[in-house]
Design a protein around this motif. Structure first.
Motif, PDB file in Angstrom:
ATOM      1  N   ASN A 222      22.584  40.330  48.602  1.00 38.93           N
ATOM      2  CA  ASN A 222      23.697  41.261  48.255  1.00 38.93           C
ATOM      3  C   ASN A 222      25.019  40.666  48.245  1.00 38.93           C
ATOM      4  O   ASN A 222      26.008  41.150  47.593  1.00 38.93           O
ATOM      5  CB  ASN A 222      23.514  42.608  49.331  1.00 38.93           C
ATOM      6  CG  ASN A 222      22.541  43.383  48.665  1.00 38.93           C
ATOM      7  OD1 ASN A 222      21.832  43.503  47.499  1.00 38.93           O
ATOM      8  ND2 ASN A 222      22.031  44.371  49.419  1.00 38.93           N
ATOM      9  N   SER A 294      23.325  49.373  45.047  1.00 40.98           N
ATOM     10  CA  SER A 294      22.950  48.041  44.312  1.00 40.98           C
ATOM     11  C   SER A 294      23.422  48.223  42.601  1.00 40.98           C
ATOM     12  O   SER A 294      24.059  47.344  42.033  1.00 40.98           O
ATOM     13  CB  SER A 294      21.502  47.760  44.452  1.00 40.98           C
ATOM     14  OG  SER A 294      20.705  48.847  43.761  1.00 40.98           O
ATOM     15  N   THR A 343      26.515  47.497  51.693  1.00 41.80           N
ATOM     16  CA  THR A 343      25.574  46.503  51.056  1.00 41.80           C
ATOM     17  C   THR A 343      25.275  45.035  51.527  1.00 41.80           C
ATOM     18  O   THR A 343      24.219  44.677  51.470  1.00 41.80           O
ATOM     19  CB  THR A 343      26.336  46.240  49.509  1.00 41.80           C
ATOM     20  OG1 THR A 343      26.534  47.776  48.998  1.00 41.80           O
ATOM     21  CG2 THR A 343      25.254  45.808  48.371  1.00 41.80           C
TER      22      THR A 343
END
Length: 431
Positions: A222, A294, A343
């Motif tokens: 990520n 995402s 994230t």
């Protein structure tokens, strides 16, 4: 028209109008399948016409076959009826200043029309010689009970059959225990927990627990995405004010009991089980965090309702629409501002990071099957002699069509068409 009804119309108009503007400007869309297409348009790889056609293809069937049929006969609208339509309206209006204004106006009028139109449909059905409105309520019945199984299916997709079975058994036992022992006397009042809502919460915790067992390998997937798509993340953060306003209006609409995020909360709200509906909504939102975040990072386009946590906030603050508005706006603002931070944190738990797509797939499959079963029950109630024949034939023939109706919408559409057909046959004296 009293003030409360006027307020309902104003708020739903704001939800539909602002949602259409967000889609028109490419800031946010509701359909997860449309979000990856948006960068293709924003970067000039596809035309506006191609974007609009894709949006229509992805969302129209769900609006007329899922959102509206489930909403008919109630005062609460399934959010898909408004927000998926906002995707269509926003992408079909021109990409300029006047197109944005047009999108907002059409979205607002459409949303008010849905509220008025649902009641009109109810009144119209009541005038038919064979009133099949009551039978339509059976369509969502299996969804109400079966929805809690989707986390177990997601576990099976992600971690294998055995762990899926374990999650399924735990969910099943939780349902039985709450159904048997979930009623309490508190200060002289009876408090009853919803087996469906509580078993869903347990199932979500089990799903997250399994996902957390997979530890990070230090790859920082990520973090790498954030570096690659930093410009797209910045684009989302730049539009925080628009997204915060949308979060506020959705939370306000939820607090006024105008909209529900999905079928299970919708059914719980119809039964007056608002706390259980809030629990189910928040549990659903937690599971959707990896998917929403995402896809937002990769596309630069946020979810129109964010993680959908704002619906749960609205339910917790029901009958306090002003407070719900500010709480929903704050929630959406925090989602946007903390997008990168959360994230990056998911890199420590790659199982949670990866479970988003499994959640979406399992939820879609469960709802598809449950709606098909519910539609079969409803069809048989409308026409006991031909109901199953009609639905099974309609479903399988649809699969052979060049442009088939999406599976989620097949059952509800077939049921409504059967109701109309039965009325025509009744007038002709054939049944």
């Amino acid at each position: 028209m009293d003030f409360a009804q006027l307020l309902d119309y104003i708020i739903i108009a704001c939800v539909g109008g602002l949602g259409s503007i967000l889609a028109n400007r490419g800031i946010a869309v509701f359909n997860d399948g449309l979000r990856p297409i948006m960068p293709e348009y924003l970067e000039g790889k596809i035309t506006r016409r191609e974007l609009a056609a894709t949006s229509f293809a992805l969302s129209f069937g769900l609006v007329i076959g899922f959102g509206i049929p489930i909403s008919i006969g109630t005062t609460i609208i399934v959010a898909h009826s408004i927000l998926l339509a906002a995707d269509i309206i926003g992408t079909w209006t021109p990409n300029n200043k006047w197109g944005t204004v047009l999108a907002g106006g059409i979205g607002a009028l459409y949303s008010i029309g849905v509220m008025i139109g649902l009641q009109f449909v109810v009144d119209l059905f009541a005038m038919l010689p064979v009133d099949f409105l009551g039978s339509l309520g059976s369509i969502a019945g299996p969804v109400f009970v079966a929805f809690a199984v989707f986390p177990a299916i997601a576990v099976a997709y992600q971690h294998g059959f055995l762990k899926g079975i374990i999650a399924f058994i735990i969910t099943f036992v939780a349902y039985l225990l709450v159904a048997k022992f979930g009623t309490f006397n508190v200060a002289g009042s009876k408090l009853s927990l919803s087996p469906e809502g509580m078993s869903l919460m347990v199932a979500m915790l089990v799903m997250i627990g399994f996902a957390m067992t997979k530890k990070g390998d230090g790859s920082g997937a990520n973090t790498s995405l954030l570096s690659i798509f930093a410009e797209r993340v910045a684009r989302i953060r730049k539009n925080w004010i628009w997204l915060a306003l949308m979060g506020g209006f959705i939370a306000c609409a939820s607090s006024l009991l105008i909209v529900a995020v999905d079928v299970l909360p919708h059914q719980l709200m119809n039964k007056g089980e608002y706390n259980e509906a809030a629990i189910a909504t928040i549990a659903r939102a937690i599971g959707f965090i990896p998917l929403v975040f995402s896809t937002a990072i990769v596309t630069g386009v946020y979810g129109m309702a964010g993680t959908t946590m704002v619906f749960g906030i609205g339910l917790l603050l029901r009958e306090h629409p002003v407070l719900a508005f500010f709480a929903g706006a704050l929630c959406m603002y925090l989602e946007v501002i903390l997008l990168a931070t959360i994230t990056k944190g998911l890199d420590k738990f790659p199982g949670i990071r990866d479970m988003g797509e499994h959640i979406r797939s399992s939820m879609t499959k469960v709802i598809e099957i449950a709606l098909l079963i519910g539609s079969a029950i409803a069809c048989n109630m409308i026409a006991p002699s031909i109901g199953y024949f009609w639905l099974i034939g309609f479903y399988l023939l649809n699969r052979t069509a060049k442009k088939p109706i999406v599976d989620l919408a097949v059952g509800p559409i077939a049921t409504i068409l059967l109701g109309v057909l039965v009325n025509i046959l009744h007038v002709l004296g054939m049944i």
